[in-house]
Scaffold this motif. Structure first.
Motif, mmCIF file in Angstrom:
data_model
loop_
_atom_site.group_PDB
_atom_site.id
_atom_site.type_symbol
_atom_site.label_atom_id
_atom_site.label_comp_id
_atom_site.label_asym_id
_atom_site.label_seq_id
_atom_site.Cartn_x
_atom_site.Cartn_y
_atom_site.Cartn_z
ATOM 1 N N UNK A 91 0.623 -1.310 0.017
ATOM 2 C CA UNK A 91 0.014 0.018 -0.100
ATOM 3 C C UNK A 91 0.732 1.349 0.103
ATOM 4 N N UNK A 92 0.289 2.477 0.012
ATOM 5 C CA UNK A 92 0.918 3.610 -0.194
ATOM 6 C C UNK A 92 1.205 4.178 -1.558
ATOM 7 N N UNK A 93 1.998 5.183 -1.577
ATOM 8 C CA UNK A 93 2.303 5.781 -2.862
ATOM 9 C C UNK A 93 3.234 5.079 -3.819
ATOM 10 N N UNK A 94 3.740 4.169 -3.272
ATOM 11 C CA UNK A 94 4.886 3.265 -4.187
ATOM 12 C C UNK A 94 3.982 2.312 -5.094
ATOM 13 N N UNK A 95 2.651 2.089 -4.689
ATOM 14 C CA UNK A 95 1.627 1.336 -5.598
ATOM 15 C C UNK A 95 1.338 2.088 -6.731
ATOM 16 N N UNK A 96 1.785 3.171 -6.991
ATOM 17 C CA UNK A 96 1.403 4.203 -7.943
ATOM 18 C C UNK A 96 2.345 4.027 -9.046
ATOM 19 N N UNK A 97 3.356 3.190 -8.860
ATOM 20 C CA UNK A 97 4.529 3.210 -9.862
ATOM 21 C C UNK A 97 4.339 2.176 -10.964
#
Length: 66
Positions: free
Chosen positions: A35-41
């Motif tokens: 989860x978190x912003x890293x999943x937007x990669x």
């Protein structure tokens, strides 16, 4: 995305996948949640995570000791 940026995304994803695979060998989780912003990669990163995971996780069941 430039080749250098793609390489960095692939390397980071693979490193996380490697770590998750090794931890899964020790802890045998039912699921792993990212989860978190890293999943937007994106899919490029997620595919690298999956590949790193598959490279390091063992599919053999553990032996039960009394």
């Amino acid at each position: 995305m430039t080749n250098d940026a793609q390489s960095a995304v692939l390397m980071a994803g693979r490193a996380l996948g490697n770590t998750l695979g090794m931890q899964a060998n020790m802890l045998d989780p039912e699921m792993i949640v990212l989860s978190g912003s890293v999943c937007g990669a994106g899919e490029l990163w997620l595919d690298a995570v999956r590949q790193g995971y598959q490279d390091h996780v063992t599919s053999m069941p553990c032996r039960t000791f009394p």
